[in-house]
Design an enzyme around this catalytic site. Structure first.
Site, PDB file in Angstrom:
ATOM      1  N   GLU A   1      40.467  43.214  32.581  1.00 40.85           N
ATOM      2  CA  GLU A   1      40.984  41.847  32.662  1.00 40.85           C
ATOM      3  C   GLU A   1      42.409  41.854  33.196  1.00 40.85           C
ATOM      4  O   GLU A   1      43.127  42.856  33.119  1.00 40.85           O
ATOM      5  CB  GLU A   1      40.928  41.141  31.298  1.00 40.85           C
ATOM      6  CG  GLU A   1      41.227  39.638  31.434  1.00 40.85           C
ATOM      7  CD  GLU A   1      40.708  38.779  30.289  1.00 40.85           C
ATOM      8  OE1 GLU A   1      40.266  39.330  29.262  1.00 40.85           O
ATOM      9  OE2 GLU A   1      40.748  37.536  30.435  1.00 40.85           O
TER      10      GLU A   1
ATOM     11  N   ASP B   1      36.326  50.628  35.746  1.00 42.51           N
ATOM     12  CA  ASP B   1      36.284  49.571  36.777  1.00 42.51           C
ATOM     13  C   ASP B   1      35.006  48.730  36.699  1.00 42.51           C
ATOM     14  O   ASP B   1      34.329  48.498  37.704  1.00 42.51           O
ATOM     15  CB  ASP B   1      36.448  50.191  38.182  1.00 42.51           C
ATOM     16  CG  ASP B   1      36.856  49.150  39.234  1.00 42.51           C
ATOM     17  OD1 ASP B   1      37.315  48.056  38.847  1.00 42.51           O
ATOM     18  OD2 ASP B   1      36.701  49.433  40.433  1.00 42.51           O
TER      19      ASP B   1
END
Ligand SMILES: *[C@@H]1O[C@H](CO)[C@@H](O)[C@H](O)[C@H]1NC(C)=O
Ligand SMILES: *[C@@H]1O[C@H](CO)[C@@H](O)[C@H](O)[C@H]1NC(C)=O
Ligand SMILES: *[C@@H]1O[C@H](CO)[C@@H](O)[C@H](O)[C@H]1NC(C)=O
Ligand SMILES: *[C@@H]1O[C@H](CO)[C@@H](O)[C@H](O)[C@H]1NC(C)=O
Ligand SMILES: *[C@@H]1O[C@H](CO)[C@@H](O)[C@H](O)[C@H]1NC(C)=O
Ligand SMILES: *[C@@H]1O[C@H](CO)[C@@H](O)[C@H](O)[C@H]1NC(C)=O
Ligand SMILES: *[C@@H]1O[C@H](CO)[C@@H](O)[C@H](O)[C@H]1NC(C)=O
Ligand SMILES: *[C@@H]1O[C@H](CO)[C@@H](O)[C@H](O)[C@H]1NC(C)=O
Ligand SMILES: *[C@@H]1O[C@H](CO)[C@@H](O)[C@H](O)[C@H]1NC(C)=O
Ligand SMILES: *[C@@H]1O[C@H](CO)[C@@H](O)[C@H](O)[C@H]1NC(C)=O
Ligand SMILES: CC(=O)N[C@H]1CO[C@H](CO)[C@@H](O)[C@@H]1O
EC number: 3.2.1.4
Length: 596
Positions: free
Chosen positions: A500, A491
């Site tokens: 993404e 994360d």
């Protein structure tokens, strides 16, 4: 905020009115609109029912993500409050209007090749699992999502042999990290045409147009492709015959442009600048796949037979043809036999050869015996393809096998394919070693640092992770790249291989969730996950990938462990040497582990 003068206000009203009139060509949107609830809602088990409210919300969120990715002049009834009009000059360099469409991922380029794959995938799913959209009242949003993409693709195809394949420069774009009001204006429009052709890009756009044309047609006669009516497979209710015809015309022109014998080459060869983001490795798969889509849209047995010929001549089922690889924007081969079986049923062709190929693919996937294998946590993983955005190949395989399952030749294959598909959906929705549902905003354990320049709210590309500390906006419904091959997920906002978001990442999950919405009364896995589960499991440090290199630095304990390993290895080598001498073997020597 600039002061708005009265004439400007009038202009705003008029623009709002015209976008209202334009949008009235599509299904009218619910009022009040569907808006994603905050992530806490995903930790509250529902009381079930059909459609299950948690699957309904997830389907709504996944579509909402596409609204956040919109480029161009946004309608007055936009649902994503933090998005602004943007890139209103697109196409001006070639004296065309190329505004609109979708930003590809966490950046601001618009890429035709993966967009085409995304639209094809969503239309395919909506042909079969359309009732899932209808039952959850999401069909108007599906219609609006598709038209926002297709209307742009129509603008990008201004004449039969001309297709704009990218707007924006990947290099300029990669250096910009900021909101949607200051996007660098140097946005070249890149094109393929007769002197600068691109078989893969033209074929992929043709497939998008053809599949969506089938969805928009009154398809009671087009989509009878299931042997079992009780499965409830039918298209979403958004039919519009004239729109369907428009889409079909574009599909036909692009197919003939792509398949013209003198014009067969990769678009990244003709337009290298466009290949920087999405260069495809072959056009054989694209051409064969688009032939099947057009055969379905035209109900054309000749083309259907030609598609089998292409598949065979180009060896797509062979070792290098991609059948044992990933299905994605680059590799279409695994989708070809699945689609082939469906098209055979629609046009009354003999699909038995496609059945054999589809099951060769499906059996290898569920056994993990092709190029894909299973991670410890159970995610289908392809070395290479899964190293960036690991969830995408797994979800695409799940989507294909869920669709194929009712067409399988034995009931044991049907159930193996369905349980594989369910396992991948469960993994993505939180049944994984991180206890992380990989959909932004769906649950308190969802990722909070998606790599999205527009959602992040930062301005400083050297401080992506820290400025601002918390992302400015929650980009609800975005599927992130995913964990590494050890099921670890960090994360980290700058870590684009894992965090993404992209148009094609959401597409297969949309179809899978539409199927759950129509047929699953139990909640998605994540309602069993309470806040704090991921925090407990989140690994330290960072991944080893395209963003973070991992030059081995040995800790003291590591050195001790290495010493032990070397010692043991030394003993083995010493022992083997002794055995080799005693056994009187001559010839070369391969150290252990280096043999064939
Ligand atoms: C069908 O779609 C076309 C093209 O977008 C639009 O002009 C027309 O109003 C639509 N028809 C209906 C009945 O919605
Ligand atoms: C989420 O929404 C609920 C109900 O709308 C509200 O009570 C709660 O405070 C919200 N939680 C957060 C973290 O915003
Ligand atoms: C949209 O504009 C508003 C100001 O009007 C700004 O606060 C917001 O950050 C902008 N959104 C993006 C994605 O840049
Ligand atoms: C094709 O596009 C290129 C620019 O990429 C342009 O130079 C060329 O003239 C175009 N050819 C035709 C036939 O339009
Ligand atoms: C679609 O076709 C069926 C019969 O095949 C007909 O009953 C239905 O009204 C048609 N729907 C539309 C939207 O044209
Ligand atoms: C159709 O599918 C349902 C649900 O999967 C199953 O119960 C039924 O046996 C199937 N019927 C046939 C004829 O395959
Ligand atoms: C619906 O769910 C049942 C039970 O899980 C399954 O047998 C059936 O094939 C599903 N139908 C579809 C369309 O996936
Ligand atoms: C069917 O496909 C063939 C081969 O591409 C083409 O020549 C023919 O015109 C098509 N037929 C129809 C009805 O579109
Ligand atoms: C694919 O394999 C078949 C049979 O194994 C072989 O006949 C054919 O030549 C191969 N095609 C290509 C393009 O390699
Ligand atoms: C379909 O093709 C297969 C082999 O390709 C053949 O064995 C079978 O008899 C054919 N079926 C029909 C109904 O023609
Ligand atoms: C590069 C190339 O071969 N272009 C040809 C593509 O096909 C058209 C006709 O369809 C020819 O005019 C081009 O020369």
């Amino acid at each position: 905020m600039p002061r708005i003068t009265t004439p400007a206000r009038l202009l705003v009203i008029l623009t709002g009115l015209s976008s209202f009139l334009l949008s009235s060509a599509q299904l009218s949107l619910p009022n009040p609109p569907f808006l994603p609830p905050n992530s806490s809602w995903g930790a509250v088990p529902s009381s079930g029912g059909s459609p299950n409210p948690q699957w309904t919300t997830l389907l709504g969120d996944l579509l909402y993500f596409y609204e956040a990715q919109r480029s161009g002049k946004l309608p007055a009834n936009k649902r994503v409050p933090w998005r602004n009009d943007s890139a209103l000059e697109d196409g001006s360099d070639v004296h065309l209007d190329l505004t609109g469409g979708y930003y590809d991922a966490g950046d601001y380029i618009k890429c035709t090749f993966p967009l085409s794959f995304t639209l094809m995938s969503i239309c395919w799913g909506a042909i079969d699992y359309g009732k899932g959209y209808d039952m959850t009242q999401q069909t108007p949003y599906l219609d609006s999502m598709l038209r926002w993409g297709l209307d742009w693709l129509i603008k990008a195809h201004p004449s039969s042999d001309t297709l704009y394949v990218q707007v924006g420069d990947a290099n300029i774009d990669n250096e910009y990290w900021g909101g949607d009001r200051n996007i660098p204006t140097n946005r070249p429009s890149l094109v393929i045409n007769d002197t600068s052709p691109g078989t893969d890009a033209a074929a992929a756009a043709s497939a998008a147009f053809a599949s969506c044309s089938i969805l928009y047609s009154n398809s009671s006669s087009s989509t009878k492709s299931t042997p079992n009516a009780s499965l409830n497979l039918q298209p979403a209710s958004l039919q519009n015959a004239s729109y369907s015809q428009t889409l079909l015309k574009h599909a036909e022109q692009l197919y003939y442009f792509a398949s013209s014998p003198s014009n067969q080459t990769l678009y990244s060869t003709s337009v290298p600048a466009a290949g920087e983001a999405y260069a495809s490795s072959s056009y054989y798969d694209d051409l064969t796949f688009s032939a099947l889509w057009l055969a379905w849209a035209q109900k054309n047995a000749t083309l259907y037979n030609q598609a089998w010929g292409m598949y065979e001549n180009w060896g797509l089922g062979n070792e290098t043809g991609g059948l044992d690889g990933a299905f994605n924007w680059d590799g279409k081969t695994p989708g070809i036999p699945v689609l082939g079986v469906q098209v055979a049923q629609v046009i009354g062709g003999n699909g038995s050869k496609w059945v054999g190929e589809a099951e060769r693919y499906g059996d290898a996937v569920v056994a993990g015996s092709g190029k894909g294998y299973f991670t410890g946590g159970g995610l289908l993983y392809y070395d290479g393809d899964s190293d960036e955005a690991s969830l995408n190949p797994a979800l695409n395989a799940a989507m294909l096998l869920m669709r194929y399952a009712p067409l399988a030749s034995t009931s044991s294959k049907t159930s193996a394919y369905l349980s594989f598909a369910k396992s991948q959906v469960d993994y993505v929705l939180g049944n994984n070693p991180m206890s992380a549902p990989y959909v932004v905003g769906a649950n308190p354990n969802s990722p909070t640092n998606p790599h999205s320049a527009m959602a992040a709210g930062g301005q400083d590309i050297t401080k992506i992770d820290t400025s601002p500390p918390q992302e400015a906006y929650v980009i609800y419904g975005a599927v992130v790249g995913g964990p590494d091959k050890k099921d670890n997920f960090w994360d980290i906002r700058s870590d684009w291989p894992e965090t993404e978001i992209a148009l094609d990442y959401n597409a297969p999950l949309l179809t899978l969730v539409a199927a759950h919405a129509l047929n699953d009364t139990t909640d998605p896995f994540y309602t069993s996950l309470q806040a704090g589960e991921y925090a407990k499991r989140k690994p330290n440090g960072h991944p080893c990938d395209a963003v973070f290199s991992c030059v081995p630095t040995l800790s003291e304990t590591g050195k001790i462990a290495m010493g032990v390993v070397l010692g043991v290895l030394g003993l083995i080598v010493f022992g083997l040497l002794g055995w080799w001498v005693v056994a009187g073997r001559g010839g070369g020597y391969s150290p252990p582990g280096y043999g064939p």
